[in-house]
Scaffold this motif. Structure first.
Motif, PDB file in Angstrom:
ATOM      1  N   ARG A 144       0.832  -1.214   0.000  1.00  0.00           N
ATOM      2  CA  ARG A 144       0.000   0.000   0.000  1.00  0.00           C
ATOM      3  C   ARG A 144       0.867   1.265   0.000  1.00  0.00           C
ATOM      4  O   ARG A 144       0.500   2.271  -0.591  1.00  0.00           O
ATOM      5  CB  ARG A 144      -0.921  -0.043   1.226  1.00  0.00           C
ATOM      6  CG  ARG A 144      -1.803   1.142   1.419  1.00  0.00           C
ATOM      7  CD  ARG A 144      -2.874   1.309   0.404  1.00  0.00           C
ATOM      8  NE  ARG A 144      -3.822   0.236   0.398  1.00  0.00           N
ATOM      9  CZ  ARG A 144      -4.776   0.127  -0.507  1.00  0.00           C
ATOM     10  NH1 ARG A 144      -4.890   1.030  -1.461  1.00  0.00           N
ATOM     11  NH2 ARG A 144      -5.602  -0.880  -0.502  1.00  0.00           N
ATOM     12  N   LYS A 145       2.025   1.196   0.628  1.00  0.00           N
ATOM     13  CA  LYS A 145       2.908   2.360   0.704  1.00  0.00           C
ATOM     14  C   LYS A 145       3.387   2.775  -0.689  1.00  0.00           C
ATOM     15  O   LYS A 145       3.295   3.959  -1.052  1.00  0.00           O
ATOM     16  CB  LYS A 145       4.107   2.039   1.606  1.00  0.00           C
ATOM     17  CG  LYS A 145       5.060   3.184   1.794  1.00  0.00           C
ATOM     18  CD  LYS A 145       6.221   2.776   2.678  1.00  0.00           C
ATOM     19  CE  LYS A 145       7.241   3.893   2.788  1.00  0.00           C
ATOM     20  NZ  LYS A 145       8.434   3.490   3.502  1.00  0.00           N
ATOM     21  N   THR A 146       3.888   1.830  -1.479  1.00  0.00           N
ATOM     22  CA  THR A 146       4.350   2.175  -2.832  1.00  0.00           C
ATOM     23  C   THR A 146       3.170   2.561  -3.731  1.00  0.00           C
ATOM     24  O   THR A 146       3.312   3.399  -4.609  1.00  0.00           O
ATOM     25  CB  THR A 146       5.150   1.019  -3.467  1.00  0.00           C
ATOM     26  OG1 THR A 146       4.331  -0.145  -3.532  1.00  0.00           O
ATOM     27  CG2 THR A 146       6.414   0.739  -2.702  1.00  0.00           C
ATOM     28  N   PHE A 147       2.022   1.947  -3.484  1.00  0.00           N
ATOM     29  CA  PHE A 147       0.792   2.292  -4.214  1.00  0.00           C
ATOM     30  C   PHE A 147       0.467   3.772  -4.015  1.00  0.00           C
ATOM     31  O   PHE A 147       0.273   4.519  -4.978  1.00  0.00           O
ATOM     32  CB  PHE A 147      -0.350   1.402  -3.707  1.00  0.00           C
ATOM     33  CG  PHE A 147      -1.694   1.650  -4.334  1.00  0.00           C
ATOM     34  CD1 PHE A 147      -2.044   1.018  -5.512  1.00  0.00           C
ATOM     35  CD2 PHE A 147      -2.614   2.494  -3.741  1.00  0.00           C
ATOM     36  CE1 PHE A 147      -3.289   1.221  -6.089  1.00  0.00           C
ATOM     37  CE2 PHE A 147      -3.859   2.717  -4.301  1.00  0.00           C
ATOM     38  CZ  PHE A 147      -4.192   2.073  -5.482  1.00  0.00           C
ATOM     39  N   ASN A 148       0.436   4.209  -2.754  1.00  0.00           N
ATOM     40  CA  ASN A 148       0.117   5.610  -2.443  1.00  0.00           C
ATOM     41  C   ASN A 148       1.192   6.567  -2.951  1.00  0.00           C
ATOM     42  O   ASN A 148       0.884   7.640  -3.467  1.00  0.00           O
ATOM     43  CB  ASN A 148      -0.080   5.784  -0.933  1.00  0.00           C
ATOM     44  CG  ASN A 148      -1.333   5.096  -0.443  1.00  0.00           C
ATOM     45  OD1 ASN A 148      -2.291   4.895  -1.191  1.00  0.00           O
ATOM     46  ND2 ASN A 148      -1.339   4.707   0.824  1.00  0.00           N
TER      47      ASN A 148
END
Length: 156
Positions: A144-148
């Motif tokens: 989710r971190k790289t997604f955001n």
């Protein structure tokens, strides 16, 4: 006050005026119904295309459901995809040929670099997102971190 009787000519004129009002109302009603029926039929006939266009815009910046993606072609689909397992992991494909292609080219097609961090990830374990707004290309994210971070950098 007594009511005056109308002559035949006045009665005919009154009837003509009433008929014109009725005809105008009838024409507007049926015209509106006809236009509404045409739009309804167009929507019914092209509902999957309408959903597909809507998804290409609405899902940008949000996690794309895996059942709407072909993991072999990395494209958003206008229909639900097939869920097939290979080596204990679930992959989604538009048809059986795409599945066979993944089986035959597993090392090349099942793994892809995260677009933000560059780490190699398995498509079956990844978060999915749209690469660009209005286009069906899919990108895969490790978490989710790289997604955001990806979408924050795209929206600058």
């Amino acid at each position: 006050m007594s009511k005056r009787k109308l002559t035949k000519k006045e009665l005919r004129e009154k009837k003509v005026i009433e008929d014109r009002k009725f005809n105008r109302t009838l024409l507007i009603s049926f015209g509106s119904f006809f236009i509404l029926a045409i739009f309804f039929n167009i929507f019914i006939v092209f509902r999957y295309d309408t959903k597909f266009v809507y998804r290409k815009y609405a899902l940008y910046g949000k996690e794309v459901p895996t059942e709407l993606v072909c993991m072999n072609g990395d494209k958003l689909l206008n229909h639900k995809s097939l869920k097939l397992s290979y080596k204990g992991k679930d992959y989604f494909f538009c048809n059986r040929d795409c599945y066979e292609h993944l089986v035959n080219h597993y090392k090349e097609d099942a793994f892809i670099p995260d677009p933000f961090s560059g780490d190699t990830i398995c498509k079956a374990n990844a978060l999915l997102g749209l690469k660009n707004k209005g286009e069906p290309e899919i990108v895969y994210f490790q978490n989710r971190k790289t997604f955001n971070q990806y979408y924050k950098s795209k929206n600058k």
